[in-house]
Design a protein around this motif. Sequence first.
Motif, mmCIF file in Angstrom:
data_model
loop_
_atom_site.group_PDB
_atom_site.id
_atom_site.type_symbol
_atom_site.label_atom_id
_atom_site.label_comp_id
_atom_site.label_asym_id
_atom_site.label_seq_id
_atom_site.Cartn_x
_atom_site.Cartn_y
_atom_site.Cartn_z
ATOM 1 N N PRO A 15 26.659 53.908 0.969
ATOM 2 C CA PRO A 15 27.565 54.169 -0.158
ATOM 3 C C PRO A 15 28.122 52.878 -0.751
ATOM 4 O O PRO A 15 28.484 51.961 -0.013
ATOM 5 C CB PRO A 15 28.693 54.999 0.469
ATOM 6 C CG PRO A 15 28.160 55.493 1.760
ATOM 7 C CD PRO A 15 27.105 54.535 2.202
ATOM 8 N N LEU A 16 28.194 52.831 -2.059
ATOM 9 C CA LEU A 16 28.689 51.654 -2.752
ATOM 10 C C LEU A 16 30.092 51.283 -2.291
ATOM 11 O O LEU A 16 30.429 50.106 -2.156
ATOM 12 C CB LEU A 16 28.670 51.901 -4.264
ATOM 13 C CG LEU A 16 29.010 50.723 -5.152
ATOM 14 C CD1 LEU A 16 28.031 49.572 -4.925
ATOM 15 C CD2 LEU A 16 28.996 51.152 -6.608
ATOM 16 N N GLU A 17 30.930 52.270 -2.011
ATOM 17 C CA GLU A 17 32.300 51.980 -1.606
ATOM 18 C C GLU A 17 32.388 51.317 -0.235
ATOM 19 O O GLU A 17 33.452 50.818 0.143
ATOM 20 C CB GLU A 17 33.186 53.238 -1.659
ATOM 21 C CG GLU A 17 32.700 54.405 -0.867
ATOM 22 C CD GLU A 17 31.809 55.353 -1.643
ATOM 23 O OE1 GLU A 17 31.800 56.543 -1.312
ATOM 24 O OE2 GLU A 17 31.110 54.911 -2.572
ATOM 25 N N ALA A 18 31.291 51.278 0.514
ATOM 26 C CA ALA A 18 31.305 50.604 1.816
ATOM 27 C C ALA A 18 31.221 49.081 1.665
ATOM 28 O O ALA A 18 31.693 48.342 2.529
ATOM 29 C CB ALA A 18 30.142 51.097 2.677
ATOM 30 N N TYR A 19 30.655 48.604 0.572
ATOM 31 C CA TYR A 19 30.462 47.171 0.395
ATOM 32 C C TYR A 19 31.810 46.445 0.344
ATOM 33 O O TYR A 19 32.710 46.814 -0.382
ATOM 34 C CB TYR A 19 29.645 46.885 -0.867
ATOM 35 C CG TYR A 19 28.204 47.278 -0.704
ATOM 36 C CD1 TYR A 19 27.269 46.376 -0.201
ATOM 37 C CD2 TYR A 19 27.783 48.565 -1.007
ATOM 38 C CE1 TYR A 19 25.945 46.739 -0.025
ATOM 39 C CE2 TYR A 19 26.461 48.948 -0.831
ATOM 40 C CZ TYR A 19 25.551 48.018 -0.334
ATOM 41 O OH TYR A 19 24.241 48.393 -0.152
ATOM 42 N N GLY A 24 33.698 43.679 11.656
ATOM 43 C CA GLY A 24 33.898 43.806 13.097
ATOM 44 C C GLY A 24 32.666 44.324 13.808
ATOM 45 O O GLY A 24 31.565 44.339 13.262
ATOM 46 N N ARG A 25 32.875 44.747 15.049
ATOM 47 C CA ARG A 25 31.766 45.180 15.898
ATOM 48 C C ARG A 25 31.142 46.471 15.383
ATOM 49 O O ARG A 25 31.829 47.406 15.004
ATOM 50 C CB ARG A 25 32.277 45.391 17.316
ATOM 51 C CG ARG A 25 31.184 45.579 18.350
ATOM 52 C CD ARG A 25 31.740 45.451 19.752
ATOM 53 N NE ARG A 25 32.565 46.568 20.127
ATOM 54 C CZ ARG A 25 32.126 47.660 20.758
ATOM 55 N NH1 ARG A 25 30.861 47.762 21.068
ATOM 56 N NH2 ARG A 25 32.943 48.640 21.063
ATOM 57 N N LEU A 26 29.803 46.501 15.388
ATOM 58 C CA LEU A 26 29.059 47.676 14.948
ATOM 59 C C LEU A 26 28.740 48.583 16.126
ATOM 60 O O LEU A 26 28.304 48.131 17.180
ATOM 61 C CB LEU A 26 27.739 47.246 14.310
ATOM 62 C CG LEU A 26 27.737 46.973 12.818
ATOM 63 C CD1 LEU A 26 26.434 46.297 12.424
ATOM 64 C CD2 LEU A 26 27.925 48.243 12.035
ATOM 65 N N ALA A 45 31.096 42.207 7.745
ATOM 66 C CA ALA A 45 31.728 40.910 7.988
ATOM 67 C C ALA A 45 32.023 40.731 9.474
ATOM 68 O O ALA A 45 32.124 41.706 10.229
ATOM 69 C CB ALA A 45 33.026 40.826 7.189
ATOM 70 N N ALA A 46 32.158 39.488 9.901
ATOM 71 C CA ALA A 46 32.420 39.208 11.317
ATOM 72 C C ALA A 46 33.774 39.738 11.755
ATOM 73 O O ALA A 46 33.942 40.207 12.882
ATOM 74 C CB ALA A 46 32.322 37.712 11.581
#
Length: 202
Positions: A15-19, A24-26, A45-46
């Motif tokens: 989803p575009l809104e996720a960008y 953090g940790r996945l 991002a880290a």
Amino acid sequence: MTVLLLDDRWPSLIPLEAYGRLGGRLEFTDEVPVTVRWNIDRLVAAEGPGVLVSTDDLDPRVRARVDAGEEVIVAESRRDPVRVAVRAMERACSIGEWEASQTHRSLLPYLAEEAQEFADQVVVWEGDGDDQALLKELGDVLLQVLFHAEIASRRAAFDFGDVAGSFVDKLRSRSPYLFDGTTRVVAVEEQERLWALGKSRE
């Protein structure tokens, strides 16, 4: 932690809104495809609260985070009424004893009944124009199509998407003007000619 709910049909469509909002940790629920796991880290991002990626809103880890009020980003396609209907039928056949016991043959009386009720409503509709009643009866006919498609899916024969694909294939063969960019009104005589031609080829 942010929960990212993807559509299991197209899990690589983020989803575009996720960008810009993931960090953090996945973490992933078990069903998330490997290709998504390999590529989504480019968007994360880290620093941040962490991200749980899933296509299953019933997964216990997802439920726990949603119930805790954590941020949820949902692929808009998950709200597609056709997807919701297919999933509901799938669940009904999984956890409903009556639904799980049905066969194509056992459902025939219901299909005939629902088709007749729709036909009867069309006659009434011509008098009163009650579109909601017409919609309801047509939804009952769709239920029968969904039910038969789910039964077939459970034996790995075909699913609702294949039923839709069969419909499109027939139109491509018999009504090619729907797919070739035609913008003019196609005369009935031409429609009938093309329909017969397509049918003869099949």
